[in-house]
Motif scaffolding. Structure first.
Motif, mmCIF file in Angstrom:
data_model
loop_
_atom_site.group_PDB
_atom_site.id
_atom_site.type_symbol
_atom_site.label_atom_id
_atom_site.label_comp_id
_atom_site.label_asym_id
_atom_site.label_seq_id
_atom_site.Cartn_x
_atom_site.Cartn_y
_atom_site.Cartn_z
ATOM 1 N N ILE A 199 0.708 -1.244 0.149
ATOM 2 C CA ILE A 199 -0.087 -0.060 0.062
ATOM 3 C C ILE A 199 0.841 1.243 0.090
ATOM 4 C CG2 ILE A 199 -0.135 -0.134 2.559
ATOM 5 C CD1 ILE A 199 -3.119 1.259 1.837
ATOM 6 N N LEU A 200 1.953 1.324 0.509
ATOM 7 C CA LEU A 200 2.844 2.389 0.623
ATOM 8 C C LEU A 200 3.578 2.939 -0.816
ATOM 9 C CD1 LEU A 200 4.556 2.131 4.115
ATOM 10 C CD2 LEU A 200 2.975 3.868 3.496
ATOM 11 N N THR A 201 3.239 1.804 -1.447
ATOM 12 C CA THR A 201 3.737 2.247 -2.873
ATOM 13 C C THR A 201 2.766 2.687 -3.829
ATOM 14 O OG1 THR A 201 3.176 -0.006 -3.830
ATOM 15 C CG2 THR A 201 5.124 -0.102 -2.776
ATOM 16 N N GLY A 232 -1.164 11.738 6.161
ATOM 17 C CA GLY A 232 -1.672 10.393 6.414
ATOM 18 C C GLY A 232 -0.587 9.218 6.413
ATOM 19 N N ILE A 233 -0.844 8.183 5.746
ATOM 20 C CA ILE A 233 0.174 7.283 5.753
ATOM 21 C C ILE A 233 1.460 7.511 5.168
ATOM 22 C CG2 ILE A 233 -1.785 5.259 5.293
ATOM 23 C CD1 ILE A 233 -0.894 4.777 2.654
ATOM 24 N N SER A 264 6.520 4.924 10.397
ATOM 25 C CA SER A 264 5.583 4.526 11.392
ATOM 26 C C SER A 264 4.258 3.897 11.099
ATOM 27 C CB SER A 264 5.092 6.193 12.212
ATOM 28 O OG SER A 264 3.938 5.859 12.856
ATOM 29 N N THR A 265 3.777 4.420 9.810
ATOM 30 C CA THR A 265 2.870 3.486 9.097
ATOM 31 C C THR A 265 3.310 2.087 8.887
ATOM 32 O OG1 THR A 265 2.215 5.584 7.859
ATOM 33 C CG2 THR A 265 1.292 3.464 6.908
ATOM 34 N N GLN A 266 4.292 1.878 8.439
ATOM 35 C CA GLN A 266 4.689 0.487 8.170
ATOM 36 C C GLN A 266 4.682 -0.409 9.616
ATOM 37 O OE1 GLN A 266 5.425 -0.856 4.957
ATOM 38 N NE2 GLN A 266 4.958 -2.704 6.213
ATOM 39 N N LEU A 289 2.732 0.131 11.954
ATOM 40 C CA LEU A 289 1.234 -0.022 12.045
ATOM 41 C C LEU A 289 0.749 -1.177 11.323
ATOM 42 C CD1 LEU A 289 -1.567 0.532 13.225
ATOM 43 C CD2 LEU A 289 -1.678 2.242 11.433
ATOM 44 N N LEU A 290 1.136 -1.308 9.915
ATOM 45 C CA LEU A 290 0.920 -2.440 9.005
ATOM 46 C C LEU A 290 1.536 -3.878 9.503
ATOM 47 C CD1 LEU A 290 1.663 -0.321 5.564
ATOM 48 C CD2 LEU A 290 -0.494 -1.396 6.522
ATOM 49 N N ASP A 291 2.638 -3.600 9.974
ATOM 50 C CA ASP A 291 3.326 -4.842 10.646
ATOM 51 C C ASP A 291 2.462 -5.389 11.863
ATOM 52 O OD1 ASP A 291 6.640 -3.934 9.832
ATOM 53 O OD2 ASP A 291 5.362 -4.679 8.591
ATOM 54 N N GLU A 292 2.156 -4.607 12.667
ATOM 55 C CA GLU A 292 1.475 -4.657 13.620
ATOM 56 C C GLU A 292 0.044 -5.362 13.469
ATOM 57 O OE1 GLU A 292 0.382 -1.539 16.260
ATOM 58 O OE2 GLU A 292 -0.451 -2.698 17.943
#
Lengths: 365, 366
Positions: free
Chosen positions: B250-252, B334-335, B341-343, B345-348
């Protein structure tokens, strides 16, 4: 039962090797259905008064050893996703078939049984033993003026140049080629029992299916429950043991009144719908017996083998009865004799006894 | 042997109801809820004498899921936190049957619905919600995307002189009262071919046995199936494999999509996760509530722990959803304001999703 063979072939195509009895069992297709309707002397279909759902069109005097589930339970049991629809426009129908074939996916089509068999002259494809049985069924269909759908074939290819399609049929020893127009003619019915109405299905099968033990266990419980606690429907159709009891009561009543036409109608349905892969007229009790045998191994429950044996014997009882009815009722235009009435009572009692024995056995799974 | 005539327009029969008089099933009780399919099933089960909450319906129907796939028209990533065919799974796990019917013949689709209503049965239908005025007023989602997977129950109808002046009465999950739409609006909504999941005139007939399986048994079956569908889906855009892709990719999006499409996709994803009939938290909150009820009914400590896991997951998904909303307004925020930090959250999220499934497996092995 060709939908069972079809689904087995679909699973096999996607790498899963389930036997025919196991596919039958997990499809939940063992049961009983009876619809008396306005049976006296009437031919053809009763129309929408007993349409539990579209295209159902249950005829009067209908008898079957299964339910209307199609392959819905099989999908649930195997966690397979199904894309489905109905295409009433001929060009769209063919484009849809080609699209999925090009994707490498076989397409399941429903057809009018009698129409399909006529169009392709199925006898040239089947083994001689089955040809005899199929011929009797068609005779019964003619006598009762009954056409039906609930016949299932798989499209596996096409030839654009010749405008033909290639199909597999469970009863056929070979691949069948049919013109696109003829195929549409076989599917384009919507006012016969279980009308095909141009319905199609494509299956998306996971690489790994659910654990077979829980699948078999759940399927057994489902089937036993639907025999002992039958479905409630509006309009009313009788299922399970209650359906069987109603059938037996009806047969006794019609015999007492010497209602030969009514008896002939019920007998036609029994003949048409009881025919199974073993060339027996047994409402798939032999198939169910085979499923129970395999279940005994899968679930490590030897008691199921004893019950399997009982159903194998019951299957022969049904076969004997229906063959006798074929001779006396359909060929000689008679009502049931005392021996036949006793036979059907005996069968009803055994069905009752065995399903509760089965329920007690699987209750411990 | 008689030959049936080719498919034509079937005759539509109305009950002997006066024109412009509403016929509404007296035994049907409309209730509100969080998620369209689960709520409608709960209502339909109640109509059939089976009382099961919306949350239990979601769980018994193995509703927990995840999809991450690219569509074509428009070319947006479709993300949804639930699985499909809830209705059929719920019925199967209770010992009943949901018979789906799809057709491209609109008259037949109408007849099927009216036949069921005339037989005293409510009808669950699939619709493209953008065709209903009352829906468009509430959700601005439909300006950008069409979604043909919304479920409503038709609880009555009112025949008029024409389709324009004939009406259906709908039980829709987010409204206090039955909603009224014309036959024309309903036909358009049911037959819509726009969007990701066209409704195809889908409707269901429900049939139940005299005695269903116990709810406890059905809960087990639902959890068992859900573990299977999450871990071993038929295609790797679903379940945990799909989630892994999403968390990785999603970050891409900012680098692979044009800004207008990017904003549209981000907004749609936020809506699908948090706003439109998910119960919030990408369906994890409703699943948590299911687990809470299940843990009480089955007296299971493991399910209670799983409830806590999914409750926390609901919060994580909500946090992500609001970041997506921020990014939809400004892609620098946002992300992408702090990708690291977003990554995290995604990992969590990914870790907790896998943990949740392990807890469910542990329950099944008890």
């Amino acid at each position: 039962m060709n939908k069972v063979g079809l689904y087995r072939d679909i699973l096999h195509f996607y790498g899963h090797d389930y036997s025919l009895p196991v596919v039958f069992g997990i499809s939940g297709l063992w049961g009983f259905t009876f619809h008396a309707g306005n049976i006296a002397g009437k031919k053809g279909h009763s129309g929408s008064s007993t349409d539990l759902f579209p295209d159902y069109h249950l005829p009067d005097g209908f008898v079957a050893g299964e339910y209307f589930l199609g392959l819905n339970n099989a999908l649930r049991a195997t966690n397979v996703w199904c894309q489905r629809g109905a295409k009433n426009n001929k060009p769209d129908f063919f484009e849809l078939l080609k699209t999925y074939i090009n994707e490498g996916r076989p397409v399941h089509i429903e057809v009018n049984r009698a129409q399909w068999i006529r169009k392709i002259s199925l006898n040239q494809y089947v083994c001689p033993e089955w040809a005899l049985g199929l011929n009797w069924i068609h005779r019964a269909i003619s006598l009762a003026n009954l056409e039906s759908g609930d016949y299932h074939i798989i499209c596996i290819g096409y030839n654009d140049e010749n405008s033909t399609l290639f199909f597999l049929d469970y009863y056929s020893l070979d691949c069948i080629e049919i013109s696109m127009d003829d195929l549409f003619d076989c599917s384009n019915f919507d006012n016969i029992y279980l009308s095909p109405a141009n319905k199609w299905y494509v299956y998306y099968v996971p690489p790994e299916l659910p654990d077979i033990r829980s699948t078999v266990s759940a399927s057994l419980k489902f089937m036993v429950n639907s025999m002992t606690n039958p479905f409630r429907t509006v309009p009313k159709v009788e299922f399970g043991l209650k359906g069987l009891e109603s059938l037996v009561a009806m047969v006794h009543g019609l015999s007492a009144k010497q209602d030969v036409a009514g008896i002939a109608r019920i007998t036609s349905h029994m003949l048409i719908n009881s025919y199974s892969r073993n060339s027996l007229y047994d409402f798939n009790r032999t198939m169910f017996s085979d499923f129970l045998k395999e279940s005994a191994t899968i679930l490590n429950k030897p008691d199921l083998e004893n019950i399997a044996w009982q159903y194998a014997v019951l299957a022969k009882d049904w076969d004997r009865l229906i063959k006798s009815l074929k001779l006396n009722v359909l060929d000689q235009n008679e009502s049931l004799n005392e021996a036949e009435l006793n036979q059907i009572n005996n069968i009803k009692d055994k069905e009752h006894e065995y399903v509760y024995a089965l329920r007690d056995t699987i209750g411990t799974i | 042997m008689s030959m049936s005539t080719p498919l034509g327009t079937p005759s539509v029969q109305y009950r002997s109801v006066e024109k412009n008089t509403a016929y509404i099933l007296p035994a049907y009780k409309h209730r509100m809820g969080s998620h369209c399919s689960s709520l409608q099933m709960s209502n339909i089960l109640l109509f059939n004498g089976i009382e099961i909450s919306e949350e239990l319906c979601f769980g018994i129907g193995a509703g927990l899921g995840f999809i991450y796939r690219k569509a074509f028209n428009p070319p947006l990533y479709f993300i949804l936190g639930r699985s499909d065919e809830l209705e059929e799974k719920i019925c199967y796990h209770l010992g009943g049957v949901a018979v789906p019917y799809k057709t491209d013949n609109n008259d037949k689709a109408l007849k099927g619905v009216l036949d069921l209503l005339n037989n005293g049965q409510p009808v669950l239908v699939n619709i493209d919600a953008s065709y209903f005025p009352y829906m468009r007023k509430k959700f601005n989602l439909f300006e950008n995307v069409r979604y043909g997977g919304h479920r409503v129950t038709i609880a009555g109808y009112e025949p008029g002189a024409s389709k324009d002046t004939s009406y259906f009465y709908l039980s829709d999950y987010a409204w206090t009262d039955l909603q009224k739409v014309s036959f024309v609006e309903m036909e358009l909504a049911r037959a819509s071919d726009a969007g990701q999941t066209p409704p195809d005139n889908l409707f269901y007939t429900f049939i139940f046995p005299e005695k269903t399986f116990s709810i406890e048994e059905a809960i087990r079956s639902g959890i068992r199936l859900n573990v299977q569908t999450m871990l071993k889906p038929w295609f790797p855009v679903f379940g945990i494999p799909g989630l892994e892709k999403f968390c990785c990719r999603i970050l891409t999006w900012k680098h692979t999509m044009k800004e207008e499409l990017l904003k549209q996709n981000l907004n749609m994803t936020y809506m699908m996760m948090e706003v439109v009939g998910t119960g919030g938290g990408n369906f994890r909150r409703i699943y948590a509530r299911f687990l809470k009820q299940a843990s009480e009914m089955l007296e299971s400590e493991t399910l209670l722990q799983a409830f806590n896991s999914y409750r926390r997951l609901g919060d994580c998904w909500k946090e992500l959803a609001y970041l997506l909303k921020e990014s939809a307004e400004n892609p620098e925020k946002g992300i992408w304001a702090n990708s690291g930090s977003t990554q995290k959250l995604l990992d969590e999220i990914l870790f907790k999703e896998k943990l949740g499934i392990e807890q469910l497996k542990e329950f099944l092995n008890e």
